[in-house]
Design a protein around this motif. Structure first.
Motif, PDB file in Angstrom:
ATOM      1  N   TRP A   1       0.572  -0.967  -0.270  1.00 27.02           N
ATOM      2  CA  TRP A   1       0.277  -0.335   0.279  1.00 27.02           C
ATOM      3  C   TRP A   1       1.176   1.053   0.139  1.00 27.02           C
ATOM      4  CZ3 TRP A   1      -0.876   3.823   3.466  1.00 27.02           C
ATOM      5  CH2 TRP A   1      -1.186   4.708   3.182  1.00 27.02           C
TER       6      TRP A   1
ATOM      7  N   CYS B   1       2.331   1.753  -3.283  1.00 27.07           N
ATOM      8  CA  CYS B   1       1.089   2.558  -4.631  1.00 27.07           C
ATOM      9  C   CYS B   1       0.558   4.036  -4.426  1.00 27.07           C
ATOM     10  CB  CYS B   1      -0.613   1.679  -4.493  1.00 27.07           C
ATOM     11  SG  CYS B   1       0.137  -0.264  -4.750  1.00 27.07           S
TER      12      CYS B   1
ATOM     13  N   PHE C   1      -4.510   7.278  -4.175  1.00 29.39           N
ATOM     14  CA  PHE C   1      -4.928   5.360  -3.622  1.00 29.39           C
ATOM     15  C   PHE C   1      -5.486   5.227  -2.320  1.00 29.39           C
ATOM     16  CE2 PHE C   1      -3.563   1.067  -3.479  1.00 29.39           C
ATOM     17  CZ  PHE C   1      -3.458   0.726  -4.894  1.00 29.39           C
TER      18      PHE C   1
ATOM     19  N   GLY D   1      -1.810  -2.961  -3.602  1.00 31.43           N
ATOM     20  CA  GLY D   1      -1.705  -3.173  -4.715  1.00 31.43           C
ATOM     21  C   GLY D   1      -1.289  -4.850  -5.700  1.00 31.43           C
TER      22      GLY D   1
ATOM     23  N   ASN E   1      -2.679  -4.460  -9.527  1.00 37.63           N
ATOM     24  CA  ASN E   1      -2.675  -2.688 -10.139  1.00 37.63           C
ATOM     25  C   ASN E   1      -2.152  -2.610 -11.260  1.00 37.63           C
ATOM     26  OD1 ASN E   1      -0.698  -1.584  -8.796  1.00 37.63           O
ATOM     27  ND2 ASN E   1      -1.422  -0.483  -7.559  1.00 37.63           N
ATOM     28  N   ARG E   2      -0.893  -2.921 -11.470  1.00 39.82           N
ATOM     29  CA  ARG E   2      -0.555  -3.350 -12.607  1.00 39.82           C
ATOM     30  C   ARG E   2      -1.161  -4.386 -13.570  1.00 39.82           C
ATOM     31  NH1 ARG E   2       4.643  -2.711  -9.740  1.00 39.82           N
ATOM     32  NH2 ARG E   2       3.883  -4.108  -8.194  1.00 39.82           N
TER      33      ARG E   2
END
Length: 173
Positions: free
Chosen positions: A60, A63, A70, A98, A147-148
């Motif tokens: 986190w 991110c 975020f 993330g 998240n990517r």
């Protein structure tokens, strides 16, 4: 000529010839037997659970460093002593951090002792999640979606299989 090893401040200094000869080198890679050690450590459940929360916080933080907007971190820990029809007792940890990318899975998250480049965050040594999971159970799984990336990964860690077949894992997408 005799070689001498001294320990100063917890680090070993070696004085002697360094001719690059393989006979004078030690392979420091670990065998699968290291996995048996993890389940026998004198751990406490709260410390083992804290390793997973530590990873969530660290993910986190990374991110949040890239995107100040975020969302706030949410970590949920579900413990079931009775389990369900498919599995016995379980511990499930979920977060909205993330996730783990393919590269992170391959290069760091599951490699023994592969610490992250940035050691300013919480997870510094590259062993906590693996040790904690193996301490709780000889078989555990990871489901993660970075998240990517656009897909979820699923990996099953089975200590008995790793002991038998070597330290190599595959995940499914």
């Amino acid at each position: 000529m005799s070689n001498k090893t001294t320990v100063i401040g917890g680090t070993a200094e070696f004085s002697g010839p360094d001719d690059g000869d393989a006979e004078n080198r030690v392979d420091m890679s670990m065998g699968p037997e290291i996995l048996q050690l993890w389940s026998s450590l004198n751990f406490k459940p709260q410390f083992a659970l804290a390793e997973f929360v530590d990873n969530s916080i660290s993910s986190w933080q990374q991110c949040r460093d890239k995107d100040p907007n975020f969302p706030a971190l949410k970590v949920k820990i579900k413990i079931s002593a009775s389990g369900n029809d498919l599995k016995g007792p379980f511990i499930q940890i979920t977060d909205n951090a993330g996730g783990i990318t393919d590269a992170e899975m391959r290069d760091r998250a599951l490699r023994i002792g592969a610490a992250p480049e940035n050691k300013d965050n919480l997870n510094q040594y590259g062993a906590g999640m693996k040790i904690a999971a193996c301490w709780f159970s000889k078989e555990w799984e990871i489901r993660t979606q970075s998240n990517r990336e656009e897909y979820e990964k699923h990996l099953v860690w089975n200590t008995s299989e790793l002991m038998k077949n070597g330290l190599s894992l595959n995940w499914k997408t």
